[in-house]
Design a protein around this motif. Structure first.
Motif, PDB file in Angstrom:
ATOM      1  N   VAL A   1      44.037  43.759  41.825  1.00 38.94           N
ATOM      2  CA  VAL A   1      44.895  42.893  41.017  1.00 38.94           C
ATOM      3  C   VAL A   1      44.771  41.452  41.496  1.00 38.94           C
ATOM      4  O   VAL A   1      44.611  40.525  40.689  1.00 38.94           O
ATOM      5  CB  VAL A   1      46.368  43.373  41.055  1.00 38.94           C
ATOM      6  CG1 VAL A   1      47.315  42.301  40.560  1.00 38.94           C
ATOM      7  CG2 VAL A   1      46.531  44.644  40.232  1.00 38.94           C
ATOM      8  N   ILE A   2      44.828  41.230  42.799  1.00 39.36           N
ATOM      9  CA  ILE A   2      44.725  39.874  43.340  1.00 39.36           C
ATOM     10  C   ILE A   2      43.379  39.236  42.966  1.00 39.36           C
ATOM     11  O   ILE A   2      43.317  38.067  42.609  1.00 39.36           O
ATOM     12  CB  ILE A   2      44.953  39.864  44.865  1.00 39.36           C
ATOM     13  CG1 ILE A   2      46.414  40.222  45.170  1.00 39.36           C
ATOM     14  CG2 ILE A   2      44.597  38.520  45.471  1.00 39.36           C
ATOM     15  CD1 ILE A   2      46.709  40.443  46.642  1.00 39.36           C
ATOM     16  N   LYS A   3      42.319  40.026  43.001  1.00 34.55           N
ATOM     17  CA  LYS A   3      40.999  39.501  42.605  1.00 34.55           C
ATOM     18  C   LYS A   3      40.964  39.117  41.132  1.00 34.55           C
ATOM     19  O   LYS A   3      40.160  38.280  40.731  1.00 34.55           O
ATOM     20  CB  LYS A   3      39.912  40.537  42.881  1.00 34.55           C
ATOM     21  CG  LYS A   3      39.562  40.667  44.343  1.00 34.55           C
ATOM     22  CD  LYS A   3      38.498  41.722  44.540  1.00 34.55           C
ATOM     23  CE  LYS A   3      38.188  41.910  46.009  1.00 34.55           C
ATOM     24  NZ  LYS A   3      37.203  42.985  46.230  1.00 34.55           N
ATOM     25  N   SER A   4      41.831  39.713  40.333  1.00 33.59           N
ATOM     26  CA  SER A   4      41.896  39.409  38.900  1.00 33.59           C
ATOM     27  C   SER A   4      42.720  38.157  38.608  1.00 33.59           C
ATOM     28  O   SER A   4      42.892  37.795  37.450  1.00 33.59           O
ATOM     29  CB  SER A   4      42.500  40.596  38.140  1.00 33.59           C
ATOM     30  OG  SER A   4      41.710  41.745  38.307  1.00 33.59           O
TER      31      SER A   4
ATOM     32  N   VAL B   1      49.441  46.713  59.674  1.00 37.39           N
ATOM     33  CA  VAL B   1      48.912  45.372  59.409  1.00 37.39           C
ATOM     34  C   VAL B   1      48.328  45.305  58.003  1.00 37.39           C
ATOM     35  O   VAL B   1      47.981  46.328  57.413  1.00 37.39           O
ATOM     36  CB  VAL B   1      47.836  44.960  60.439  1.00 37.39           C
ATOM     37  CG1 VAL B   1      48.419  44.897  61.833  1.00 37.39           C
ATOM     38  CG2 VAL B   1      46.650  45.888  60.396  1.00 37.39           C
ATOM     39  N   MET B   2      48.222  44.095  57.493  1.00 34.95           N
ATOM     40  CA  MET B   2      47.644  43.910  56.170  1.00 34.95           C
ATOM     41  C   MET B   2      46.163  44.247  56.221  1.00 34.95           C
ATOM     42  O   MET B   2      45.433  43.704  57.044  1.00 34.95           O
ATOM     43  CB  MET B   2      47.825  42.477  55.696  1.00 34.95           C
ATOM     44  CG  MET B   2      47.171  42.261  54.354  1.00 34.95           C
ATOM     45  SD  MET B   2      47.793  40.878  53.435  1.00 34.95           S
ATOM     46  CE  MET B   2      49.498  41.212  53.265  1.00 34.95           C
TER      47      MET B   2
ATOM     48  N   ALA C   1      40.674  39.584  49.130  1.00 29.68           N
ATOM     49  CA  ALA C   1      41.006  39.310  47.733  1.00 29.68           C
ATOM     50  C   ALA C   1      41.677  37.942  47.585  1.00 29.68           C
ATOM     51  O   ALA C   1      41.444  37.232  46.598  1.00 29.68           O
ATOM     52  CB  ALA C   1      41.914  40.409  47.181  1.00 29.68           C
ATOM     53  N   LEU C   2      42.473  37.538  48.567  1.00 31.57           N
ATOM     54  CA  LEU C   2      43.122  36.224  48.514  1.00 31.57           C
ATOM     55  C   LEU C   2      42.101  35.089  48.503  1.00 31.57           C
ATOM     56  O   LEU C   2      42.370  34.005  47.987  1.00 31.57           O
ATOM     57  CB  LEU C   2      44.078  36.049  49.692  1.00 31.57           C
ATOM     58  CG  LEU C   2      45.385  36.832  49.619  1.00 31.57           C
ATOM     59  CD1 LEU C   2      46.128  36.756  50.935  1.00 31.57           C
ATOM     60  CD2 LEU C   2      46.244  36.327  48.468  1.00 31.57           C
ATOM     61  N   ARG C   3      40.937  35.334  49.062  1.00 34.16           N
ATOM     62  CA  ARG C   3      39.891  34.306  49.081  1.00 34.16           C
ATOM     63  C   ARG C   3      39.394  33.962  47.674  1.00 34.16           C
ATOM     64  O   ARG C   3      38.818  32.909  47.463  1.00 34.16           O
ATOM     65  CB  ARG C   3      38.730  34.760  49.953  1.00 34.16           C
ATOM     66  CG  ARG C   3      39.053  34.703  51.426  1.00 34.16           C
ATOM     67  CD  ARG C   3      37.879  35.174  52.273  1.00 34.16           C
ATOM     68  NE  ARG C   3      38.139  34.974  53.673  1.00 34.16           N
ATOM     69  CZ  ARG C   3      38.754  35.850  54.453  1.00 34.16           C
ATOM     70  NH1 ARG C   3      39.166  37.004  53.956  1.00 34.16           N
ATOM     71  NH2 ARG C   3      38.958  35.583  55.729  1.00 34.16           N
TER      72      ARG C   3
END
Length: 180
Positions: free
Chosen positions: A73-76, A99-100, A107-109
């Protein structure tokens, strides 16, 4: 036309929210979105708030699958400006025990050039020290970082990593001797 306003802010509260959002973005990526011929609604999203209770298996079938969906989802959402992780309950037997996963950080990148605010409210599902350092180096326009704790050698945060920040809100700066 309304889609650009409907998806501007996305809140993921439950496993069902996450599943529905993941399916929506997958359908658009395959050309099968509800509005044929339009761009993915993820193009309009600027803010993502995640308050997902990952400790409740009825909400999220299992942590690994939720993490994969969350990363997808984050990548989208390539134009995110604000991301907030407010995981309500500890995920393991003690706070800080889960941990994350790298997959979510990676994906945040995808939003590295637009991300301005990063908020980790809570002490669980937080990245490992070296992964956080790498992520912060890759976010050149980050202005606000809020988190429970930061760990750096001798309790000093390297200024070159956080040079773009205007606001740093940390509850606890932890000194770790011998940290590179």
């Amino acid at each position: 036309m309304a889609m650009r306003y409907l998806y501007r802010i996305v809140l993921i509260r439950t496993g069902l929210d996450l599943l529905a959002l993941d399916r929506t973005f997958r359908n658009y990526a395959a050309g099968n979105g509800s509005c044929v011929g339009t761009r993915s609604p993820g193009q309009w999203t600027r803010r993502l708030d995640i308050t997902l209770d990952l400790s409740d298996e009825s909400e999220c079938e299992e942590l690994d699958r939720c993490v994969i969906r969350l990363a997808d989802v984050i990548k989208s959402l390539p134009k995110l400006e604000i991301v907030s992780f407010a995981i309500p309950d500890p995920l393991g037997p003690e706070p800080d025990s889960v941990v994350m996963p790298f997959r979510v950080l990676d994906a945040l990148r995808c939003s590295a050039n637009s991300l301005r605010i990063l908020d980790w409210s809570g002490d669980d599902f937080f990245p490992q020290v070296h992964q956080l350092e790498e992520l912060l180096r890759d976010l050149p326009y980050l202005r606000v970082l809020r988190c429970y704790q930061l760990v750096w050698a001798n309790g000093v945060i390297p200024s070159n990593i956080l040079s773009s920040l205007t606001t740093l809100a940390v509850e606890e700066l932890v000194e770790r001797v011998g940290h590179p």
